[in-house]
Design an enzyme around this catalytic site. Sequence first.
Site, mmCIF file in Angstrom:
data_model
loop_
_atom_site.group_PDB
_atom_site.id
_atom_site.type_symbol
_atom_site.label_atom_id
_atom_site.label_comp_id
_atom_site.label_asym_id
_atom_site.label_seq_id
_atom_site.Cartn_x
_atom_site.Cartn_y
_atom_site.Cartn_z
ATOM 1 C CG HIS A 32 -9.538 -2.338 96.757
ATOM 2 N ND1 HIS A 32 -10.813 -2.655 96.318
ATOM 3 C CD2 HIS A 32 -9.548 -0.875 96.278
ATOM 4 C CE1 HIS A 32 -11.182 -2.084 95.630
ATOM 5 N NE2 HIS A 32 -10.580 -0.779 95.398
ATOM 6 C CG ASP A 88 -16.645 -10.656 97.097
ATOM 7 O OD1 ASP A 88 -16.816 -10.396 98.251
ATOM 8 O OD2 ASP A 88 -16.495 -9.654 96.249
ATOM 9 C CG ASP A 132 -1.178 4.353 118.946
ATOM 10 O OD1 ASP A 132 -1.121 5.366 117.921
ATOM 11 O OD2 ASP A 132 -1.505 4.521 119.889
ATOM 12 C CG ASP A 150 -2.534 5.496 113.645
ATOM 13 O OD1 ASP A 150 -3.380 6.275 113.900
ATOM 14 O OD2 ASP A 150 -1.469 5.602 114.011
ATOM 15 C CB SER A 185 -21.464 -2.387 94.524
ATOM 16 O OG SER A 185 -20.734 -3.534 95.354
ATOM 17 N N GLY A 186 -18.569 -2.703 93.704
ATOM 18 C CA GLY A 186 -17.444 -3.495 92.966
ATOM 19 C C GLY A 186 -17.462 -4.853 93.291
ATOM 20 C CG HIS A 187 -17.912 -6.333 96.682
ATOM 21 N ND1 HIS A 187 -16.851 -7.108 97.014
ATOM 22 C CD2 HIS A 187 -17.464 -5.086 97.204
ATOM 23 C CE1 HIS A 187 -15.828 -6.150 97.506
ATOM 24 N NE2 HIS A 187 -16.209 -5.083 97.652
ATOM 25 N N GLY A 190 -7.535 5.930 119.082
ATOM 26 C CA GLY A 190 -6.261 6.262 118.890
ATOM 27 C C GLY A 190 -5.185 5.413 118.017
#
Length: 556
Positions: A77, A197, A443, A52, A366-368, A50
Amino acid sequence: MADTGSKPKVRIIPLGGLEQIGMNITAFEYEDTIVVVDCGLAFPTEDMLGIDLVIPDVTYLERNIDKVKGFVITHGHEDHIGALPYILQKINVPVYGTKLTIALIENKLKEHNLMKSTKRKVVKHGQSVNLGCFRVEFIKTNHSIADSAALALFTPAGIIVHTGDFKVDYTPVFGDAFDLARFAELGRKGVLALLSDSTNAIRKGFTASERTVGKTFDAIFAEHKNNRIIVATFASNVDRVQQIIFTAEKYGRKVVVEGRSMVNVIGTANELGYINISDGTLIEIDQLKNYPDEQTVLITTGSQGESMAALSRMASGMHRKVSIKPNDVVIMSSTPIPGNEKQVAKVINELAMRGVEVITEDTHVSGHACQEEIKLIYSLLHPKFALPVHGEYRHLVANQSIATAIGVPKENVLIMSSGDVVEICEDSCKVVDHVQHGGILVDGLGVGDVGNIVLRDRQNLAQNGIIIVVLTLERYSNQLLAGPDIVSRGFVYVRESEDLMDEAKRVVDDAVADCLSRHVTDWGKLKNMIRDSLSDFMWKRMKRNPMILPIIMEVE
């Protein structure tokens, strides 16, 4: 040997984004200055029933609020900006980012009525902002969203570079390539530490250019001139959407953008000029019926199999305006994020059942950065210390191997954990302390009011069901006036288990009678007796442990 005690020491405190993909947030501190890089959310795992979304615990920043000078954001993002509307309510400081990033943040601030109270500052690539005793420079990088930046923090201890999420794309769809020249210049000046990253650090080779996907789209469109084409991709991947639109225009198709987040992001990108769409290409979803199928393309959310996203609703026949037809071709333009494989497979199966051709090959890059690009960054910057970020533990370890291969001594690579306080100066880098960190669960409108105990109850209810025992006692005399009645939910289907329920009622009757005959007036004890006897009975009979809630009412 010089006295190291006098050398300026900067503290690096990751409050999220390690041991997981998502919820990226890192604080950089020196004396009375704290600068926070990114402020992202994480999506709930399967056991968070439940919930979010999950936002980082910023107790440390709240306690040091006088030092916090601002949030600097690498890109737009969700796992880097999603928590801002929640955190800004506690830590109201200015937010710095590039044009598209700030525009996406403003979409969120409008939803939460925070536009008036939040200072926002757009920074161009190549520009710097002075925050306390730090200067932060934004450097152009590539990623799967436009306007991404790496950050160079000029601190009293030396230059610290944070890559943000990045890949090296020499032929980006929009805007300039990665500013490798600036990285090389910083490398010559001398970089104290690199936070890089690690998402794709376990993958060999290079990440392909975003443009390679454009070629695949062209081939698919050429081959399916008589079909309607539906493309599911990430809402934030503006360059991907741009290529789909270019291809649609080339083949004379109209385009519908569907899904709330998709409409938001593409609308914003279009207003700011990050995407080129010829007049008359975009049509509203209600106009679909005015065009033959083979002249239309739908770009939609739901490439991760999210149950409420547009594609999933289409696949299950729940979408109000689009019904899937056997002549449709669906392109899944993404790879499943770890953990989403089952949902994605479910949607593909549902589409296949409707006779649809689903294409997943070569429709995503991919973006990485993969290993070779990460090597390139280490080679250009020559950092003295390496602190891998953005990834699960295995990704961080893979990044460590790349750093040592390029010549960073192994003892100078530090794998951090969320909450670590890393102290770094010219000749040392070590964990010196640990601060409160973790995920706060959101939530609905409740932030942090659902914790482990509530989740444990939800898990228990989901797995075992609930039995409620209701009885009414007369006040003072404790005479039983009504009940005990038994109600169950999610335990057994009562109509088919009347015998079991009758027996259970007798067990409870006996327990209550026993208590009352012994003049037990303490309701806590009475409830425990009911709970224990019923629990024993259910375990012996059914080998099940439902949650048992005795409710006692009192009547005068």
